[in-house]
Enzyme design. Sequence first.
Site, PDB file in Angstrom:
ATOM      1  N   PHE A 222      20.625 -36.200 -13.816  1.00 58.83           N
ATOM      2  CA  PHE A 222      19.935 -36.394 -12.727  1.00 58.83           C
ATOM      3  C   PHE A 222      19.712 -35.035 -11.852  1.00 58.83           C
ATOM      4  O   PHE A 222      19.497 -35.109 -10.650  1.00 58.83           O
ATOM      5  CB  PHE A 222      20.468 -37.634 -11.928  1.00 58.83           C
ATOM      6  CG  PHE A 222      20.498 -38.639 -12.915  1.00 58.83           C
ATOM      7  CD1 PHE A 222      19.687 -39.442 -13.644  1.00 58.83           C
ATOM      8  CD2 PHE A 222      21.862 -39.076 -13.037  1.00 58.83           C
ATOM      9  CE1 PHE A 222      19.961 -40.344 -14.479  1.00 58.83           C
ATOM     10  CE2 PHE A 222      22.278 -40.330 -13.797  1.00 58.83           C
ATOM     11  CZ  PHE A 222      21.144 -41.032 -14.536  1.00 58.83           C
TER      12      PHE A 222
ATOM     13  N   THR B 285      11.208 -45.103 -25.048  1.00 61.86           N
ATOM     14  CA  THR B 285      12.285 -44.239 -24.556  1.00 61.86           C
ATOM     15  C   THR B 285      11.323 -44.057 -23.071  1.00 61.86           C
ATOM     16  O   THR B 285      12.267 -43.625 -22.003  1.00 61.86           O
ATOM     17  CB  THR B 285      12.540 -42.969 -25.167  1.00 61.86           C
ATOM     18  OG1 THR B 285      11.439 -42.351 -25.446  1.00 61.86           O
ATOM     19  CG2 THR B 285      13.400 -43.390 -26.369  1.00 61.86           C
TER      20      THR B 285
ATOM     21  N   VAL C 209       8.107 -37.415 -17.779  1.00 64.62           N
ATOM     22  CA  VAL C 209       8.042 -38.880 -17.288  1.00 64.62           C
ATOM     23  C   VAL C 209       9.474 -39.024 -16.775  1.00 64.62           C
ATOM     24  O   VAL C 209       9.703 -39.969 -16.065  1.00 64.62           O
ATOM     25  CB  VAL C 209       7.850 -39.740 -18.557  1.00 64.62           C
ATOM     26  CG1 VAL C 209       6.581 -39.636 -18.823  1.00 64.62           C
ATOM     27  CG2 VAL C 209       8.958 -39.712 -19.585  1.00 64.62           C
TER      28      VAL C 209
ATOM     29  N   GLU D  27      11.129 -37.614 -13.856  1.00 58.72           N
ATOM     30  CA  GLU D  27      11.325 -37.865 -12.404  1.00 58.72           C
ATOM     31  C   GLU D  27      10.426 -38.804 -11.734  1.00 58.72           C
ATOM     32  O   GLU D  27      10.530 -39.472 -10.299  1.00 58.72           O
ATOM     33  CB  GLU D  27      11.407 -36.558 -11.872  1.00 58.72           C
ATOM     34  CG  GLU D  27      12.659 -35.761 -12.400  1.00 58.72           C
ATOM     35  CD  GLU D  27      12.682 -34.193 -12.224  1.00 58.72           C
ATOM     36  OE1 GLU D  27      13.048 -33.925 -11.170  1.00 58.72           O
ATOM     37  OE2 GLU D  27      12.376 -33.716 -12.954  1.00 58.72           O
TER      38      GLU D  27
END
Lengths: 327, 775, 175
Positions: free
Chosen positions: B282, B672, B740, B742
Amino acid sequence: MTPFSFNRATDQSEALQLAERGGRYLGGGTNLVDLMRETVEHPAALVDVTGLSRDIAETPDGGVMIGAGVTNSALAAHPTIRARYPVLARAILAGASAQIRNMATVGGNLLQRTRCTYFYDVEGSRCNKRRPGEGCDARGGFNRIHAILGASDACVATHPSDMCVALAALDAVVHLSSASGTRTLPLTELHRLPGDQPQIDTVLHPGELITAVELPAASIAAHSTYRKVRDRASYAFALVSVAAAIAVEDGRVSDVRLALGGVAHKPWRASRAEEMLRGKAASLDAFRAAAEAELADAVPLNDNGFKIELAKRTMTAVLAELAGVDA
Amino acid sequence: MKVVEDAKQAVQGAASAVMAKAVQMAPDSWMPGGKPDPLIRAQHGHVGRPVSRVDGPVKVRGAAPYAAEFPLDGMLYASLVFSTIAKGKISALDTTAAEAAPGVALVMSYRNAPRMKPMPLFMTSEKACGGNDLPVMQDAKVYWNGEPVALVLAETQEQADHAAALVHVAYDEEHSVTALAEAKAKGVEPGQFMGQPLKFENGSAEEALAHAAHKVDQYYTTPRHSHNAIELHAVTVAWDGDHLRVHDASQMVAHTAWSLGHVFGIDEDQVHVTSPFVGGGFGGKGLWQHQVLAAAASKLAGRPVRLMLSREGVYRIVGGRTITEQRVALGADADGRFDALIHTGTTAMSHHNVLPEPFILPARSAYATKTMKLDVEVAYLDMVANTFMRAPGEAVGTFALESAIDELALDMGLDPIELRLRNEPDKDPTTGAPFSSREVEKAFRDGAERFGWSKRQAPGTRREGEWLIGTGVATATYPYYRMPGGAARITLRADGATIDIAAHDMGMGTATAQTQVAADRLGLTMEQVAFNYGDSTLPGTVMAGGSQQTAAIGASVMAAHRTLVTELLKLAGNDSPLAGLDADAVTGVNGGLAKIDDSSAHESYASILSRAQRDELMVEAEPPSPLETMHWSMHSHGAMFCEVRVNAVTGELRVSRFLGSFDCGRILNPKTAASQFRGGIIMGLGLALMEETQYDERKGRIMNPSLAEYHVPVHMDVPEIEVMWTDVPDPHAPMGARGVGEIGITGVAAAVANAVFNATGKRVRDLPITLDKLL
Amino acid sequence: MPITVNGSPVPLPSDPRVSLLDLLREELHLTGTKKGCNQGACGACTVLVDGERIISCLALAVQYDGRAITTIEGLADADALHPLQAAFIEHDGFQCGYCTPGQICSAVAMADEIARGLPSHVTGALDAGTIALTRDEVRERMSGNLCRCGAHNGIVDAILEVYGTSEAKVLEAAE
C-alpha cells in the site's frame, strides 16, 4: 519480555504458595502477556492458575458459582447464563474476538488493565499508573476513550472489561483466597477509583487469588441486556456500554439494575439512577432523568465530552427497550 | 526523433513546459500507444477471464515464504530501541546491561555502527528509494520521536527484545516543531510533486467565485493514516564478502538494491534483493532504516540477521499518509456550470522526504471550469518522514472536492450526478491534452441504475427503528502512470516461455494477470508460461506504485515480445510458412507464430527452434519512454455509490451498501481486479469511518502504534461490495488497461460523508466520521 | 508433557517467554502461522488448540503442554486442500495471503462453534437451540481476523459456500 519462571499450579494451595514466593497469577494471558511484552509488567514468576477451577455450578440458593478459570467463551455459552443472566452472556460476546474469549478467563478478565495509550507507552510517555508521581500525559493528550466519572488529577484511565460491567449490574460476588484464609467481596468493591494511587487497580491483597465469581439468584436478571457503543462494529473496546435489567409491574419500575462501562476507572454501578427509578412510572422521561442524575457529576476531558451525552442516551434507550417503552 | 529524446528528460522529472507542449503536439503515431496494442482486439484468450490466482494454493496452505521466513544458518535476531524525543542529541547511552544480557551478540548504536551514507531519497534519482535521507545511526543527533537509536542482536528474539529494554538512553532535548499551528506560523512553502509544483492557476478564480450565482466555500481536514499491511516489515540479510543478500518485503526490489548499494558504497550488482511474497504494501513497503540497520548490524556481527519490526516499530520508523487541511470553493452559474474551482490548503511534511500529500491532483483533470486555482502548501514538522500511501493525494483530495460538489448540488437543488456530468470536460482542464479514453458518464449511468439511485429520498427522511438511512455518491479518479525503467526478458523454449521482470506481487494479482497476458501474446496456455518477479537481478526497475505495474510490465513485455518475434522470424528463415513476413504481420497463436488473419500460415515455436538447432531463445528489451502520459490525458474514473445507516441514539455509523462503477480501460482479470477495487473501497471505508494515526503534537509522538488502537475495518464493518466496470479499452495503454490498484480508495470518504448528510442532514467535513460527530 | 503439533509431539521450549507463535515459526519452521501484531489485535496467528481457535501470539507455549495444536499446515493431507482452502481460492478470499492462514483456521473453528450452537454478539435469541450461518453471523464471528487487502467479501463467500446449510442460504436470500 523480562525473564521469568513459570509454574503451573495443580491445586489452590500450591498456587497460593507460589504466589507467596512472588509469583504472579496467569490466566489466559491475553492481557498480562501483552503487557509483559510491552514491558509494562515485569513479573519474576508466573503461576498458571487456569487449571484450578473451570466449573460452573448452580448454588443451593439458586445462584451460580463460576470458577475463576472458566473461559469467557464457556461462560457465555453456558445454558444457565444464557437463559437466566443474558446480560452477562451478551456482555462477554460483545468483547474482544472469539479467539481471545476462548483463552481469557473470568479471573483474568476482572484484572484487565486499562487501554490508555499513555499507560502502554513505557518509554515515551508519563503515566502515574506505571510510575506513580511522574505525571499523566493522557490529560491534554488523546483521551477520547478516557474516564468521565470518578477520575482524579492523577489518572483518567478507564477499565476496559465488558464482562465486569454486567457483573457489576448483577451484584456479583468475588470469592478470594489467600494464605490467611478466604473472603468475599461485592464485584463493585473489587476495583478502585484512581484517587492519588492510580497504580493500584483493585483492593486485592498481595498474593490473593480470585477463585470464583458468584451470581446471586435474581429473577430480574432474566430480563436484562447489554449494549455496547464503539467505533468499529466489532472487535473494539467500548466508548460507552450499558448493562441493564429491569422489572416493571403495573407500569411502575419495581426493580432495576444498571451499570456503565467505558466511563470510569472501574465498572460503574449506576446506583443513583437506580434509586431514582425504583417505584417510578416506567417512562422515557423517567429514564432520561435518571440518566441525567447519574451523569450529573461527569467531568469531560478535551476529547471525551461526547461520552456524557452518549451515556445518557444509551442508558435511556436500553431501559426503554427492556421496559417496552417507545423511544 | 529529437523531440522524443528531449521529452524523456521531461518525463524523468526535469520537465519544461515547452517540451511537454511539444510532446502534446507531436503526432499520435510517434507515441507509445499511438498504435493500439494488438492484444486489445483479442477477445477469446486468457485476458478478460476470471482466472484464480496462480499463487493461490501456496498461499492458502501457508507455504508461501515471506521475508521473515528464510531461516539462515547462524542467524541473529534484531530488536530496536527508539528515541523518545523529537529533536536533540543523545547525551548518555548505557548499553552495558544490554550487552551483558543472556544471548546478546552485540549492541549497535551511533558509536559503533559502520560508516554509511544516508539513504538516497525516494524520487531524487531513477533508483533512489529511501524513505528519508537522514544519517542512519551515524551520530548522536535525533531527528524524530521514534527514530532508532540502538539495535540489539541476540540468539533469540526474546533475548534481543529483553536486552533492547535494558538499553538506557538520555537526551539533550532541543526545541522541536511538532504542532501544525506552530509549523504554519513559521512559514509554509509551495509543494512539489514528482518535480512539478503543486500549483496551478487559470484566470481569476477568487473573483469568479465572488461573482458566481451559486457557491460553496468550505474547509475539510483529514488526519494521518498508516498503511498497516498485516505483514510486519521484515528483512533477513546476510553478507558474503562484499556481497549483500537481502530477503525483503518490498514493492521496489531493484530500487532497493541500488539504494542499499549506495548506502554501503558497493555496486548495485553486489546487492541481491528478493521479495517473492509481500504481505501487503500500500506504499509502505519501500526502503526504510530497518533494512539498512539490519545490514549494518550483520556486517558488524559477521552473521546473518533477521529484523522483523514490532507493530510499534512499523509506526515509529515507517511513515504513513500525512495530515491535510483543505479548502474547496466552487462557483457555478445558474445551470451549474463551474465558473470557479478552488482547491487549496496545507499539508505537513518532515524536512527529509519528498511527498507533500498532493490532494489537488483530482481537481486537475476532473471537471471543466472557467477558472481554477490549485495550491498545496507545506508546513514542516519534526516527525517521521511521511510517505506514499494508496492513492496519495486522490484518497483525501477527493474527500474535500467531492463533498463540496455534493454541497453545491444540494444548494442548487440539483442531483449530484447531474451536476457532475454537466461539468464533464472535453479535454484536460489543466494541460489541454485530449483524453485517451473517458467513460465517466457511462460509469455513472450504469452505476446509478444498478444501485437504484433514482429511489433516493430527501435528507433526513428515511428511518428504520433507531437507524437513519441515506445514500451518497462521489467520483473516484486516479491517473494512468507508467514510469521509466521498464525492461523484460522472455526465454522461449519448445514447450513454453518464461517472463522475467523485477516487478512485484503484493497481492494485486500481478503474476496471475501478467501470465494471462503473456500467454495470449505468445499464443501459449497459462501452464506454459512462468512469470518471475520480485528479484532485483531480473531486468527492469519496476516499482509497484502509482498503479503503474500493469502498464509498465505490459509495455516491457510488449517490447521484449516484439524483439522475440523479430528474432524468431530470422531463425525461421525462408523454409518457414512465415517466410517473408515481418513482426507486424504475425501473431502468437497455438504455440507458435501465425500470419495475422491467415492462421494456416503457422509455424510452432518448437519447429522454429529445432530447425535452428536452438533449445531456447532469450531476448530482453526496454519499452519506449512513457510519453503517452504527456501526449494524452490518461485517467481512470469511478462512480462510487454508498448507503449508510446512522444510529439516531448513539451516532454509530455503519455502511450497509457500496457500489463502485469503474472506468479503468480493459479489465484483464475480473476476479483479481474486483478484489483490487473492493480492497481499495474497504481501505476507503476505514479512512471514512475510523482511521487516524494519533500524533501527539506536544511531543511529536505517535500514540496508537497498534492494531488494537488504530482501527482498520473488521469483517463486521464491511458490507457486500458490488463492483462493475465499463470495460472500454484505452486505445493508448498496453492491453487497453489502466491500473486498478488505487482508484478504489478514492471517492469513498466523500460518498460516505454525502450519504451521512442524506441520512441525517449533518455535514461532516473532518475525517474520520466517528460517532461523536453525529450525536 | 509435550505439545502435539499437527499430530507430532514437540518438546516445550526451555525459555518460558517463547510464545506458541514463535515456537511454531522459529523452532518448528511452521511459518504458515503469521505474526501481524504480536499483541492479540489482528488474528493472523490463529491456530486451533484441541479444535478451538486461539491467538498464538499471546499464548505462552509452556502453558500448552499436553494440548493438541493444529496449524494451517495440518488442516489437510500433504498436497490436498481442505475444502475451505479450495473455496478461498475460488472466491478470491485473499490478496497478499498473509492473513489467510489465520482466516482459514479461524473459520474452521467458527463453523464448529456454530454447529455446537454457541451464540455470538449478533445472535438474536440466546436460548435458540440452533444458529443459522448467516452472512452477519459469519462477519461478526470472523471480526477477530483483520484483512488489510480487503478480501472480506470473498472470505465470507468462501465460508458460506463450505459451511452454509441450505436453511442458512434461504435465510440469507430473505435478508
